[in-house]
Write an enzyme that holds these catalytic residues in place. Structure first.
Site, PDB file in Angstrom:
ATOM      1  N   CYS A  27       0.824  -1.211   0.000  1.00 49.48           N
ATOM      2  CA  CYS A  27       0.000   0.000   0.000  1.00 49.48           C
ATOM      3  C   CYS A  27       0.864   1.269   0.000  1.00 49.48           C
ATOM      4  CB  CYS A  27      -0.973  -0.046   1.172  1.00 49.48           C
ATOM      5  SG  CYS A  27      -2.347   1.126   1.003  1.00 49.48           S
ATOM      6  N   GLU A  41      -2.330  -9.086   3.202  1.00 47.85           N
ATOM      7  CA  GLU A  41      -2.605  -9.583   4.552  1.00 47.85           C
ATOM      8  C   GLU A  41      -4.094  -9.634   4.839  1.00 47.85           C
ATOM      9  OE1 GLU A  41      -3.095  -5.258   5.182  1.00 47.85           O
ATOM     10  OE2 GLU A  41      -1.912  -6.537   3.882  1.00 47.85           O
ATOM     11  N   HIS A  57      -3.735  -5.093  -0.275  1.00 44.24           N
ATOM     12  CA  HIS A  57      -3.430  -5.648   1.045  1.00 44.24           C
ATOM     13  C   HIS A  57      -3.452  -7.175   1.020  1.00 44.24           C
ATOM     14  CE1 HIS A  57      -3.617  -1.928   3.546  1.00 44.24           C
ATOM     15  NE2 HIS A  57      -4.253  -1.501   2.460  1.00 44.24           N
TER      16      HIS A  57
END
Length: 400
Positions: free
Chosen positions: A278, A370, A368
């Protein structure tokens, strides 16, 4: 209950308002106003109005430090159904980072076995102002057409002031353009998340607003993570003898993050494996010499399609960014550290979603991997980073 009533009442829980009892206004800098009811903390909050298309994961969204100084509009019609729990916070200390929350309907009944409190109670506890009863479809269309806009939520006594006065208050807030906000959300001192089992590697992660699921992803892969404050000098992180360096997500304008750009250039010059997410993608791009710009209304949601132009694979990704790198799909260009390439773009609008050195020593993505909340399509990016560090480790053994 009608949201036209003027009575400001509370129930037996301190600071929790009865739904619809407190008048509130959402005021945009362009003069557009929306009347609703206040919930959570009662008062005034200012921020940039943005929207997220995520249908789930409001707790993860609200505790994501990347939303600092932003008033988030939820497109999902009802928010609060799953309450609030102690497990899904993405900030280091459980803090809510959104400046305010705008919703259509506030759920009055919590239905989740992990919930320890309600959304409204947690917002009141943390002093976060919300407004409900809003035509969020009309609001989102307005933001989509006109762009993200400075806004304010005014509830209770603050909502009784003249609208013209409220508009001027909204207009007076600082712009997101040129704002270096990562230092405002970062930790003050380093801390460590240990690996699960024996540690294979140590990664230094710069906290520009890091989500807690990131070190969890590293830990699950046998990686010890040392989280350091934003702008920690490169010379200081050498004490940890890192196998790799990671730059997290975060809020603000990447054009204002010159110190972090210079740190990343030092990391690249030292030939240490690098991975960014990001805001980290924008920092790496700037270290390569790329420029950034502000998107009209940004990418915020958990269903954004991204194409990997190296493999041809398409991932559905979680995203939250209002700035992006200037570039084209597959574009190659020379940097001080070798040839770089635009590896990923968004299939919705062609926005750059990833860059890398062709050598493979440094790479980043705008989305993202994650997740939290969101799909796990892109989680192999963590495996790629571990494999890069494994390769370095094997090479060092052979040289020894």
């Amino acid at each position: 209950m009608s949201n036209e009533t003027n009575a400001n009442s509370t129930d037996s829980r301190q600071g929790v308002t009865n739904i619809g009892s407190v008048p509130a206004y959402l005021v945009l800098a362009d003069g557009r106003t929306f009347k609703g009811f206040g919930f959570g903390a009662i008062g005034t909050t200012l921020g940039e109005a943005v929207f997220t298309t995520a249908m789930t994961g409001y707790q993860e969204t609200m505790t994501d430090p990347s939303y600092h100084r932003q008033i988030v509009v939820a497109t999902a019609p009802q928010i609060g159904n799953t309450g609030w729990n102690e497990e899904d916070n993405e900030s280091h200390d459980g803090s809510i980072w959104v400046a305010g929350l705008v919703i259509r309907d506030l759920a009055v009944r919590v239905s989740n076995w992990r919930a320890t409190t309600t959304l409204q109670e947690e917002m009141a506890k943390q002093g976060v102002v919300g407004i409900g009863g809003i035509d969020t479809r009309a609001l989102v269309r307005h933001i989509r057409n006109e762009g993200a806009v400075p806004a304010g939520i005014f509830s209770g006594a603050d909502a009784e002031r003249p609208i013209e006065e409220l508009v001027e208050i909204v207009k007076s807030q600082p712009s997101m353009v040129g704002a270096n906000l990562a230092v405002e959300v970062s930790v003050d001192k380093p801390y460590v998340i240990e690996a699960e089992g024996e540690a294979r590697h140590t990664v230094v992660a710069y906290d520009l607003g890091i989500k807690q699921n990131t070190p969890r992803r590293f830990a699950a892969r046998g990686v010890r993570t040392v989280i350091v404050p934003a702008e920690t000098p490169f010379e200081e992180i050498k004490q940890y003898n890192p196998s790799g360096v990671f730059i997290s997500n975060g809020p603000g304008d990447p054009a204002a993050a010159d110190i972090m750009v210079n740190i990343v250039r030092e990391v690249l010059a030292a030939d240490i494996p690098f991975f960014g997410i990001c805001f980290g993608n924008q920092i790496l791009g700037r270290a390569f010499g790329m420029e950034t710009y502000k998107l009209k209304f940004g990418h915020r949601g958990i269903n954004v399609p991204v194409k990997n132009h190296i493999t041809g694979k398409i991932d559905i990704t979680a995203q939250n960014h209002g700035f992006a790198l200037k570039g084209e799909a597959g574009q190659e260009f020379e940097t001080d550290f070798g040839t770089a390439v635009v590896t990923h773009t968004c299939l919705n609008d062609g926005v750059v979603e990833g860059v890398a050195l062709k050598s493979g020593r440094a790479y980043s993505v705008q989305y993202h991997p994650e997740a939290a909340a969101g799909p796990n399509d892109a989680s192999p990016l963590f495996d790629q980073f571990v494999a890069l560090m494994d390769e370095d480790s094997e090479n060092q053994k052979e040289e020894a």
